[in-house]
Every structure is written in C-alpha cells, then in structure tokens.
Write a protein that holds these residues in place. Structure first.
Motif, short mmCIF file in Angstrom:
data_model
loop_
_atom_site.label_atom_id
_atom_site.label_comp_id
_atom_site.label_asym_id
_atom_site.label_seq_id
_atom_site.Cartn_x
_atom_site.Cartn_y
_atom_site.Cartn_z
N ALA A 315 -0.84 4.49 15.71
CA ALA A 315 0.60 4.42 15.44
C ALA A 315 0.81 4.13 13.97
N LEU A 316 1.99 4.53 13.45
CA LEU A 316 2.39 4.26 12.08
C LEU A 316 3.62 3.36 12.11
N SER A 317 3.64 2.37 11.22
CA SER A 317 4.81 1.50 11.11
C SER A 317 5.78 2.10 10.10
N SER A 319 6.78 0.85 7.45
CA SER A 319 6.35 0.53 6.09
C SER A 319 5.18 1.39 5.63
N GLY A 320 4.64 2.21 6.51
CA GLY A 320 3.52 3.07 6.15
C GLY A 320 2.18 2.55 6.60
N GLY A 321 2.11 1.33 7.12
CA GLY A 321 0.87 0.82 7.65
C GLY A 321 0.51 1.49 8.97
N ALA A 322 -0.71 1.30 9.41
CA ALA A 322 -1.18 1.98 10.62
C ALA A 322 -1.84 0.99 11.57
N PHE A 323 -1.86 1.38 12.85
CA PHE A 323 -2.52 0.60 13.89
C PHE A 323 -3.40 1.55 14.69
N ALA A 324 -4.57 1.04 15.09
CA ALA A 324 -5.49 1.84 15.89
C ALA A 324 -6.11 0.94 16.95
N SER A 325 -6.12 1.42 18.19
CA SER A 325 -6.58 0.59 19.30
C SER A 325 -8.04 0.84 19.63
#
Length: 358
Positions: A315-317, A319-325
């Motif tokens: 997923a992308l926030s 603000s441009g940051g990212a998350f990966a599970s």
C-alpha cells in the motif's frame, strides 16, 4: 442413497470428443455406465443438473470434483463455486463493491452495496462484464477503485485486457470501457473466432490468466501485471479525457519470479510486491519524474524470513511512503518516502500480542 448414472469412456476418446465439440461436430465413444453415490448436500455445477463441459476433468477429482467422461459434478454448492466476495473494495463515495468472478449461477458480476437511511446495507447496482469478448467469459479476482472509477479484472482467455471499467455519475454507476493491457495494439474481440475454439482457449476460458490491478487514488493512472504481459513486466496506463494511453512499461530486476501478486500506485510512486522472489519475498519501488517511470530500489527479505513472504500485500500512503506485509510473520514493514535514496524499512507494524484486547 441418491446416485447419478454417467457415461465414461477412454481418456483418448474423451479428448478427441472435446476437440470435435469445439469444432461443432460430435464423436461417439463406447459408453461405460457407472453409478456414483452422492451425499445429501450434493449440488451440480449449474445448480440443478449436470453440466457438460468440452474437456476431460478427471484430474480435478482430488479437489472435490468428480468427472465421468464429459460430465462434471461437484459436491460444493453451486453458488460457492462463483466465489462471491473474492474481492471487496470501498469507493470514495462510501459504496462497497463485491466481486463474484464465477458464472455457475448467474453472470459474473460486481455488486454495489449502499448504506441506507435506516443503517441497512442493500444492493444498489449489479455491474456485469462489458459487451464484447468471448462467450462464456468469467472474471479474474481483482477489484480496485480510484476517484469515481471502479475496475474489475477481465477473464478474456487471451489475457489482452486489464479489466472492465465503470464510472460513478451521481448515484449511478455507468459502463465506461474494457481497458486493455496495451492500448496501442488492442482490439476488442467479439464472438468466437472463425476457426472455432481450440483446447487451449477452452481451458483459458475456464481458468483465465490472472491479472493484478491498482488504480491511483484519483483514478488517473492504472498499474497492471499478469495476463499476456511477460513475467516481470508492469504496464502503467494514464487516463486523460476518458481515454487510456500506455505511459510506461517497467520491469523488476532479474530474479523476480512472481511479479504481480500485489501492486499500489500513486501520482508518482509505484510499489510491487513479489512474495515468491528470493528466500523471503521482496518489494520493488518505482518513481516518476519528467522523463517517465524508473526503478528506485528493491528491498529483499533475507533467508531468516523464508517462512514469512514479504510483499504479499502493499500500500502507498498519501505522503508517498509505502507499506508491505509479511503475513506469516505477523508484521507489516513501513518504508519512508525516499525519492533520492534507497528504500529501506524504517519501522514495523506488528500484530498485538492479545488481538482480542486490541
């Protein structure tokens, strides 16, 4: 005890008969009458009677499907085969879209649910696949939203389409277009080809190549992988005045063997998760500037995470940051917005020790 009586025959004759059916002719095979006991809860593929399919499916017996010659029976309820709820998405207007990719009972469709004044969710619209394509097409298990748009994965056997696009106008969802993987070469097929259906096409209709989709929050960009695209390739499409153009084709570095499991895209960020890459999965980052899209970095899990595939979901926030599970490990990695440097985890979102108390 209830039972069915079916006709069986040699494997070679069944395959030959399947080819003949695809060409519109019939082949006679020597029948062997068999009786198969059924449990009280047994249902047939079409909900009431056995469905004739032009291929031999005896290999599916291990998955709970029983085949006799060209007849297919399953002990699962027919509705369950359609996988209602295979994908769910929330629109920016608060509607809930639920995908039913199969067509054993009724057409393959995305149903829109809307919250009423009394606090009850009810069906507001049914969005079928758009006109064109092969008869008998189902859908693939991908459903995304962005801005006023909703897109669900096409089930065309050739794998040349991304999905079926709808747009919300007021309280209504209207059909927009069948979105291609590559707008520069795409032509909508309609009906059967002059040569008829071969076995490969028949099998692809029953199990179409998967597509992974991601729409940007405003719906102006689409990232798609899978279908007929080469392994490791992502197409980025841009929508302008209702028309889609191919903005870029990007790929992951050598060694990514399962691109397309997860995608997320923003205005100038793209994230791809490849959980089958390397010993423990990987996440790939792309950025866009005035010259186009380019690779910005890759983070690959080490061998200590072999049982916890990273990149299963991304997923992308804003603000441009990212998350990966990495679901096997009960954690989600957080990546800050690093446009000018390598992307590296800056923290984790870890599952609470006591989920009941969370």
């Amino acid at each position: 005890m209830r039972f069915i009586v079916g006709e069986g025959s040699s494997n070679g004759c069944n395959l030959g008969r399947a080819r003949d059916l695809a060409r519109g002719s019939r082949r006679r095979c020597r029948p062997l009458t068999r009786r198969i006991p059924l449990p009280p809860s047994a249902h047939f593929v079409d909900g009431s009677t056995m469905k004739i399919v032009p291929m031999h499916l005896r290999s599916l017996a291990a998955s709970g499907v029983v085949s006799l010659g060209l007849s297919l029976m399953t002990a699962l309820p027919a509705g369950a085969q359609d996988r209602f709820g295979a994908a769910v998405a929330l629109t920016d207007d608060g509607d809930v879209a639920v995908l039913k990719p199969g067509k054993a009972v009724g057409p393959a469709v995305t149903t829109i649910f809307r919250l009423g004044d009394g606090g009850t969710w009810s069906s507001a619209a049914a969005l079928p696949k758009l006109d064109g394509g092969y008869p008998g097409e189902a859908l693939t298990e991908s459903l995304v939203t962005g801005g006023p748009l909703l897109l669900f994965g096409s089930g065309d056997p050739d794998g040349t389409e991304a999905g079926h696009l709808y747009q919300r106008e007021g309280d209504r969802w209207t059909a927009s277009a069948r979105v291609p993987l590559d707008p520069t070469t795409f032509e909508i097929s309609s009906g059967l080809p002059d040569s008829g259906l071969d076995m490969a096409t028949l099998m692809s209709l029953m199990g179409p190549p998967a597509r992974t989709l991601a729409l940007s929050p405003d719906g102006s960009r689409l990232a798609v992988a899978g279908g007929a695209l080469p392994r490791g390739t992502i197409h980025v499409l841009r929508r302008d005045s209702g028309a889609w153009t191919l903005e870029s084709a990007v790929s992951v570095p050598d060694g990514a063997t399962a691109l397309g499991t997860a995608l997320a895209i923003g205005e100038d960020r793209l994230v791809a998760g490849t959980p089958a890459q390397g010993p423990g999965g990987a996440v790939h980052f792309f950025t866009r500037d005035d010259t186009g899209w380019s690779a910005a970095g890759t983070f690959e899990a080490d061998s200590s995470q072999v049982d916890y595939p990273l990149g299963t979901a991304v997923a992308l926030s804003s603000s441009g940051g990212a998350f990966a599970s990495a679901p096997g490990g009960g954690r989600v990695l957080r990546f800050p917005n690093e446009a000018d440097g390598p992307w590296a985890p800056a923290g984790e979102v870890v599952a609470p020790a006591d989920l009941d108390a969370a």
